[in-house]
Design a protein around this motif. Structure first.
Motif, PDB file in Angstrom:
ATOM      1  N   ARG A  59      91.311 -55.738 106.005  1.00 36.36           N
ATOM      2  CA  ARG A  59      91.796 -54.481 105.430  1.00 36.36           C
ATOM      3  C   ARG A  59      92.213 -53.570 106.567  1.00 36.36           C
ATOM      4  O   ARG A  59      91.508 -53.447 107.577  1.00 36.36           O
ATOM      5  N   GLU A  60      93.356 -52.901 106.409  1.00 36.22           N
ATOM      6  CA  GLU A  60      93.873 -52.059 107.479  1.00 36.22           C
ATOM      7  C   GLU A  60      94.248 -50.668 106.972  1.00 36.22           C
ATOM      8  O   GLU A  60      94.607 -50.485 105.805  1.00 36.22           O
ATOM      9  N   PHE A  61      94.173 -49.741 107.886  1.00 33.42           N
ATOM     10  CA  PHE A  61      94.528 -48.357 107.602  1.00 33.42           C
ATOM     11  C   PHE A  61      96.028 -48.237 107.365  1.00 33.42           C
ATOM     12  O   PHE A  61      96.825 -48.857 108.059  1.00 33.42           O
ATOM     13  N   VAL A  62      96.406 -47.402 106.395  1.00 27.25           N
ATOM     14  CA  VAL A  62      97.809 -47.128 106.124  1.00 27.25           C
ATOM     15  C   VAL A  62      98.144 -45.662 106.369  1.00 27.25           C
ATOM     16  O   VAL A  62      99.056 -45.344 107.127  1.00 27.25           O
ATOM     17  N   ALA A  63      97.395 -44.766 105.719  1.00 27.81           N
ATOM     18  CA  ALA A  63      97.700 -43.342 105.829  1.00 27.81           C
ATOM     19  C   ALA A  63      96.477 -42.534 105.451  1.00 27.81           C
ATOM     20  O   ALA A  63      95.601 -43.016 104.727  1.00 27.81           O
ATOM     21  N   ALA A  64      96.432 -41.301 105.950  1.00 27.68           N
ATOM     22  CA  ALA A  64      95.321 -40.416 105.630  1.00 27.68           C
ATOM     23  C   ALA A  64      95.807 -38.984 105.571  1.00 27.68           C
ATOM     24  O   ALA A  64      96.799 -38.625 106.218  1.00 27.68           O
ATOM     25  N   ILE A  65      95.079 -38.180 104.810  1.00 29.58           N
ATOM     26  CA  ILE A  65      95.392 -36.765 104.698  1.00 29.58           C
ATOM     27  C   ILE A  65      94.092 -35.995 104.697  1.00 29.58           C
ATOM     28  O   ILE A  65      93.110 -36.398 104.064  1.00 29.58           O
ATOM     29  N   THR A  66      94.067 -34.905 105.427  1.00 26.14           N
ATOM     30  CA  THR A  66      92.845 -34.127 105.525  1.00 26.14           C
ATOM     31  C   THR A  66      92.616 -33.291 104.269  1.00 26.14           C
ATOM     32  O   THR A  66      93.511 -33.123 103.449  1.00 26.14           O
ATOM     33  N   SER A  67      91.420 -32.760 104.148  1.00 28.72           N
ATOM     34  CA  SER A  67      91.092 -31.963 102.969  1.00 28.72           C
ATOM     35  C   SER A  67      91.965 -30.724 102.882  1.00 28.72           C
ATOM     36  O   SER A  67      92.322 -30.275 101.799  1.00 28.72           O
ATOM     37  N   SER A  68      92.344 -30.183 104.012  1.00 31.65           N
ATOM     38  CA  SER A  68      93.132 -28.954 104.042  1.00 31.65           C
ATOM     39  C   SER A  68      94.629 -29.200 103.959  1.00 31.65           C
ATOM     40  O   SER A  68      95.408 -28.267 103.943  1.00 31.65           O
ATOM     41  N   VAL A  69      95.027 -30.481 103.905  1.00 29.87           N
ATOM     42  CA  VAL A  69      96.450 -30.875 103.858  1.00 29.87           C
ATOM     43  C   VAL A  69      97.143 -30.585 105.184  1.00 29.87           C
ATOM     44  O   VAL A  69      98.331 -30.838 105.325  1.00 29.87           O
ATOM     45  N   ALA A  70      96.401 -30.063 106.137  1.00 32.18           N
ATOM     46  CA  ALA A  70      97.029 -29.712 107.400  1.00 32.18           C
ATOM     47  C   ALA A  70      97.358 -30.936 108.236  1.00 32.18           C
ATOM     48  O   ALA A  70      98.247 -30.873 109.091  1.00 32.18           O
ATOM     49  N   GLY A  71      96.632 -32.020 108.005  1.00 33.92           N
ATOM     50  CA  GLY A  71      96.842 -33.190 108.840  1.00 33.92           C
ATOM     51  C   GLY A  71      97.157 -34.430 108.034  1.00 33.92           C
ATOM     52  O   GLY A  71      96.490 -34.713 107.028  1.00 33.92           O
ATOM     53  N   THR A  72      98.192 -35.152 108.448  1.00 32.49           N
ATOM     54  CA  THR A  72      98.502 -36.456 107.867  1.00 32.49           C
ATOM     55  C   THR A  72      98.654 -37.459 109.003  1.00 32.49           C
ATOM     56  O   THR A  72      99.137 -37.112 110.089  1.00 32.49           O
ATOM     57  N   TYR A  73      98.244 -38.678 108.729  1.00 38.65           N
ATOM     58  CA  TYR A  73      98.256 -39.710 109.763  1.00 38.65           C
ATOM     59  C   TYR A  73      98.746 -41.019 109.141  1.00 38.65           C
ATOM     60  O   TYR A  73      98.478 -41.288 107.965  1.00 38.65           O
ATOM     61  N   TYR A  74      99.441 -41.822 109.967  1.00 37.35           N
ATOM     62  CA  TYR A  74     100.022 -43.076 109.477  1.00 37.35           C
ATOM     63  C   TYR A  74      99.865 -44.175 110.521  1.00 37.35           C
ATOM     64  O   TYR A  74      99.868 -43.915 111.723  1.00 37.35           O
ATOM     65  N   ARG A  75      99.783 -45.409 110.021  1.00 38.03           N
ATOM     66  CA  ARG A  75      99.878 -46.512 110.972  1.00 38.03           C
ATOM     67  C   ARG A  75     101.334 -46.618 111.404  1.00 38.03           C
ATOM     68  O   ARG A  75     102.251 -46.225 110.670  1.00 38.03           O
ATOM     69  N   ASP A  76     101.551 -47.125 112.588  1.00 32.52           N
ATOM     70  CA  ASP A  76     102.886 -47.106 113.168  1.00 32.52           C
ATOM     71  C   ASP A  76     103.914 -47.816 112.291  1.00 32.52           C
ATOM     72  O   ASP A  76     105.057 -47.377 112.170  1.00 32.52           O
ATOM     73  N   SER A  77     103.527 -48.907 111.675  1.00 33.25           N
ATOM     74  CA  SER A  77     104.496 -49.724 110.940  1.00 33.25           C
ATOM     75  C   SER A  77     105.017 -49.066 109.664  1.00 33.25           C
ATOM     76  O   SER A  77     105.994 -49.541 109.086  1.00 33.25           O
ATOM     77  N   VAL A  78     104.377 -47.983 109.217  1.00 34.44           N
ATOM     78  CA  VAL A  78     104.841 -47.317 107.992  1.00 34.44           C
ATOM     79  C   VAL A  78     105.401 -45.925 108.266  1.00 34.44           C
ATOM     80  O   VAL A  78     105.898 -45.272 107.333  1.00 34.44           O
ATOM     81  N   LYS A  79     105.317 -45.471 109.500  1.00 32.21           N
ATOM     82  CA  LYS A  79     105.843 -44.140 109.827  1.00 32.21           C
ATOM     83  C   LYS A  79     107.330 -44.075 109.513  1.00 32.21           C
ATOM     84  O   LYS A  79     108.086 -44.993 109.840  1.00 32.21           O
ATOM     85  N   GLY A  80     107.721 -42.986 108.858  1.00 32.11           N
ATOM     86  CA  GLY A  80     109.117 -42.820 108.472  1.00 32.11           C
ATOM     87  C   GLY A  80     109.467 -43.464 107.145  1.00 32.11           C
ATOM     88  O   GLY A  80     110.542 -43.211 106.596  1.00 32.11           O
ATOM     89  N   ARG A  81     108.573 -44.312 106.623  1.00 35.71           N
ATOM     90  CA  ARG A  81     108.827 -44.967 105.334  1.00 35.71           C
ATOM     91  C   ARG A  81     107.842 -44.520 104.262  1.00 35.71           C
ATOM     92  O   ARG A  81     108.208 -44.423 103.093  1.00 35.71           O
ATOM     93  N   PHE A  82     106.606 -44.268 104.644  1.00 36.22           N
ATOM     94  CA  PHE A  82     105.563 -43.876 103.691  1.00 36.22           C
ATOM     95  C   PHE A  82     105.218 -42.401 103.882  1.00 36.22           C
ATOM     96  O   PHE A  82     105.245 -41.886 105.002  1.00 36.22           O
ATOM     97  N   THR A  83     104.846 -41.760 102.782  1.00 38.69           N
ATOM     98  CA  THR A  83     104.414 -40.362 102.835  1.00 38.69           C
ATOM     99  C   THR A  83     103.173 -40.189 101.969  1.00 38.69           C
ATOM    100  O   THR A  83     103.184 -40.544 100.786  1.00 38.69           O
ATOM    101  N   ILE A  84     102.125 -39.663 102.571  1.00 35.99           N
ATOM    102  CA  ILE A  84     100.909 -39.359 101.821  1.00 35.99           C
ATOM    103  C   ILE A  84     100.922 -37.886 101.465  1.00 35.99           C
ATOM    104  O   ILE A  84     101.331 -37.036 102.270  1.00 35.99           O
TER     105      ILE A  84
END
Length: 126
Positions: free
Chosen positions: A45-70
Motif C-alpha cells: 500500500r502506498e501514499f497518494v495524497a493528504a490534506i491537513t485538517s485546516s486545508v492549509a496543506g496538501t501533499y502528493y506522491r510525485d507520480s500523481v502531482k499535476g494529475r490528482f487533487t485532494i
C-alpha cells in the motif's frame, strides 16, 4: 471514533477521469487530517495524497502531482480525490484514511493514520 466510506471507483480508459469520495461519520471531521492511499495487486500500500485538517496543506506522491487533487468539504464530512489523466499504473484499490490531529502536518505513511475505509477499486485500461 470515525467511520470512513469510500465511493466513486470504477473502470475508466487511460486518459480519463474519476473522482473518489470518502464520507466520514461524526461531528469533528474538521479536526481530522485525511489521506488517500492505494494498493495494487501484489504491491505494498502506498501514499497518494493528504490534506491537513485546516486545508492549509496538501501533499502528493510525485507520480500523481499535476494529475490528482485532494480536497475536503467539512460541511459535508467528505474528502475527495479528483483523478485526471489516469494511467494504467493508477489501477489499484484506493483507501481513505484519517487521523484526529490539528496543524499543518505532512502525514504520508500508513502509521500516521488510525482510521481506514474499506477501499474502492479503480481500474484503468490501456
Amino acid at each position: 471514533q470515525v467511520q470512513l466510506v469510500e465511493s466513486g471507483g470504477g473502470f475508466v480508459q487511460a486518459g480519463g477521469s474519476l473522482t473518489l469520495s470518502c464520507a466520514a461519520s461524526g461531528r469533528t471531521f474538521s479536526q481530522y487530517a485525511m489521506g488517500w492511499f492505494r494498493q495494487a495487486p501484489g504491491k505494498e500500500r502506498e501514499f497518494v495524497a493528504a490534506i491537513t485538517s485546516s486545508v492549509a496543506g496538501t501533499y502528493y506522491r510525485d507520480s500523481v502531482k499535476g494529475r490528482f487533487t485532494i480536497s475536503r468539504d467539512n460541511a459535508k464530512n467528505t474528502v475527495y480525490l479528483q483523478m485526471n489523466t489516469l494511467k494504467p499504473e493508477d489501477t489499484a484499490v484506493y483507501y481513505c484514511a484519517a487521523r484526529r490531529i490539528l496543524g499543518i502536518l505532512k502525514l504520508t505513511t500508513q502509521t500516521d493514520y488510525n482510521y481506514w475505509g474499506q477501499g474502492t477499486q479503480v481500474t484503468v485500461s490501456s
